[in-house]
Design an enzyme around this catalytic site. Structure first.
Site, PDB file in Angstrom:
ATOM      1  N   HIS A 114     -56.530  67.077 119.001  1.00  0.00           N
ATOM      2  CA  HIS A 114     -55.739  66.501 117.896  1.00  0.00           C
ATOM      3  C   HIS A 114     -54.779  67.546 117.323  1.00  0.00           C
ATOM      4  O   HIS A 114     -53.632  67.234 116.983  1.00  0.00           O
ATOM      5  CB  HIS A 114     -56.646  65.944 116.795  1.00  0.00           C
ATOM      6  CG  HIS A 114     -57.663  64.974 117.302  1.00  0.00           C
ATOM      7  ND1 HIS A 114     -58.811  64.671 116.624  1.00  0.00           N
ATOM      8  CD2 HIS A 114     -57.698  64.236 118.453  1.00  0.00           C
ATOM      9  CE1 HIS A 114     -59.522  63.794 117.325  1.00  0.00           C
ATOM     10  NE2 HIS A 114     -58.868  63.523 118.433  1.00  0.00           N
ATOM     11  N   HIS A 270     -55.406  55.905 118.791  1.00  0.00           N
ATOM     12  CA  HIS A 270     -56.118  57.179 118.906  1.00  0.00           C
ATOM     13  C   HIS A 270     -56.160  57.672 120.351  1.00  0.00           C
ATOM     14  O   HIS A 270     -56.071  58.868 120.621  1.00  0.00           O
ATOM     15  CB  HIS A 270     -57.537  57.103 118.330  1.00  0.00           C
ATOM     16  CG  HIS A 270     -58.156  58.464 118.285  1.00  0.00           C
ATOM     17  ND1 HIS A 270     -57.893  59.358 117.269  1.00  0.00           N
ATOM     18  CD2 HIS A 270     -58.921  59.133 119.186  1.00  0.00           C
ATOM     19  CE1 HIS A 270     -58.494  60.510 117.536  1.00  0.00           C
ATOM     20  NE2 HIS A 270     -59.132  60.396 118.692  1.00  0.00           N
ATOM     21  N   ASP A 274     -54.988  61.325 121.802  1.00  0.00           N
ATOM     22  CA  ASP A 274     -55.733  62.179 122.726  1.00  0.00           C
ATOM     23  C   ASP A 274     -54.907  62.513 123.970  1.00  0.00           C
ATOM     24  O   ASP A 274     -54.913  63.654 124.438  1.00  0.00           O
ATOM     25  CB  ASP A 274     -57.033  61.473 123.171  1.00  0.00           C
ATOM     26  CG  ASP A 274     -58.098  61.490 122.092  1.00  0.00           C
ATOM     27  OD1 ASP A 274     -58.024  62.310 121.164  1.00  0.00           O
ATOM     28  OD2 ASP A 274     -59.040  60.665 122.199  1.00  0.00           O
ATOM     29  N   HIS A 297     -60.471  61.689 128.420  1.00  0.00           N
ATOM     30  CA  HIS A 297     -60.065  63.086 128.560  1.00  0.00           C
ATOM     31  C   HIS A 297     -60.123  63.592 130.001  1.00  0.00           C
ATOM     32  O   HIS A 297     -59.251  64.328 130.432  1.00  0.00           O
ATOM     33  CB  HIS A 297     -60.930  63.986 127.676  1.00  0.00           C
ATOM     34  CG  HIS A 297     -60.633  63.823 126.219  1.00  0.00           C
ATOM     35  ND1 HIS A 297     -59.396  64.115 125.668  1.00  0.00           N
ATOM     36  CD2 HIS A 297     -61.409  63.417 125.193  1.00  0.00           C
ATOM     37  CE1 HIS A 297     -59.435  63.890 124.370  1.00  0.00           C
ATOM     38  NE2 HIS A 297     -60.638  63.456 124.055  1.00  0.00           N
TER      39      HIS A 297
HETATM   40 ZN   LIG Z   1     -59.528  62.120 119.794  1.00  0.00          ZN
END
Ligand SMILES: [Zn+2]
Length: 318
Positions: A114, A270, A274, A297
């Site tokens: 972030h 969100h 990311d 991720h």
């Molecule tokens: Zn995040």
């Protein structure tokens, strides 16, 4: 400088629910947002130091974080608790599971995404990130506290040129149901699609051009989220030890237990936050359209490493 900030929800003239910046974002500060900062050709740092304190969402440890101006032309992480051990960003030395972490044999710094997304949106690529623990504080689960502090501190151009990575041809990376693809584009765009079998989330898709204005207003306020049913398992693995109703949206089987949401589609926003943080590991502004479906991720990081290994798919913009 420690910042307190509040947010409020208002209804704009169209009747659409909007997340509105607090009075901290005075008109003057908002005017200072230049639309094409991402395209600036000079490296940038902060005008003055800013600091934060909070908890690491996974470690559960309290941490003090300082962003210190530097003219080195690089983002360097410094562990004040480990004799000022310094770590640069090496996309080959990243671990991406529930968060994105810098790893070396002597140290690790968890949950950088972030903060990294925020620095990328401001075009800040010359900075010392000093912390006294092994994880960036989660703050309220979003990037808004970082955006607010950096807007207040201001940025400063350096006389160091930066190079933009331009995607030259399309590619798709697939992993079971998840994928990331990228395409040439004259802008930096992200399209993200998620599909959760949950009544509040379901299918959400958002596409936008990423610049400081869209980042600050549409993406940075979106908070991290998790499911109550996963909490016990995560904690047994030493994860989410600092997670709380103050720093993550938490969902039970039917609803968000700590609403209200800042956007009806806060979840996909969100995920875009990311992805921006993970793409920022490439170390350059980007021109290209990145499309992600049901990714996370580890796939984001595979895309970064694929690009590094495949110079035929991109070039530095001339
Ligand atoms: Zn995040």
């Amino acid at each position: 400088m420690k910042l307190q900030f509040n947010h409020q929800r208002l209804w704009d003239a169209s009747g659409e629910k909007r997340y509105i910046f607090s009075s901290l974002f005075s008109l003057e500060i908002r005017r200072s947002i230049v639309y094409n900062e991402l395209a600036m050709e000079e490296k940038k740092t902060l005008q003055k130091e800013v600091s934060f304190s909070g908890v690491g969402v996974h470690s559960g440890k309290n941490v003090n974080l300082a962003l210190i101006p530097s003219d080195s032309g690089e983002i360097i992480f410094r562990r004040a608790d480990l004799d000022n051990l310094e770590m640069g960003i090496d996309p080959r030395q990243i671990e991406a599971k529930n968060s994105t972490s810098l790893v070396s044999k002597d140290s690790r710094i968890q949950t950088i995404e972030h903060l990294m997304a925020t620095l990328f949106a401001f075009g800040i690529d010359s900075l010392i990130v000093e912390l006294d623990s092994g994880e960036i504080p989660i703050m309220d689960g979003s990037a808004l506290p970082f955006v607010a502090a950096i807007l207040q501190a201001g940025t400063k151009p350096l006389t160091l040129n930066k190079k933009t990575i331009q995607i030259l041809k399309p590619f798709v990376l697939q992993e079971k149901e998840a994928s990331i693809s990228f395409f040439p584009d004259s802008d930096f765009k992200i399209t993200y699609l998620i599909d959760f079998a949950h009544p509040v989330i379901g299918k959400q898709e958002l596409s936008l051009s990423v610049n400081l204005r869209t980042f600050a207003s549409e993406i940075a306020p979106a908070r991290t989220f998790g499911f109550l049913k996963d909490v016990e398992l995560m904690r047994s693995q030493g994860l989410a030890l600092g997670g709380s109703l103050e720093n993550a949206l938490v969902l039970d089987d039917e609803k968000v237990i700590n609403g209200p949401l800042r956007f009806p589609d806060e979840f996909v926003r969100h995920k875009i936050l990311d992805l921006i943080g993970d793409l920022s590991l490439l170390g350059s502004p980007l021109l290209g359209h990145f499309k992600a479906e049901k990714a996370g991720h580890s796939l984001h990081l595979r895309a970064v490493q694929f690009l590094l290994d495949s110079p035929e798919f991109w070039a530095y913009e001339k």
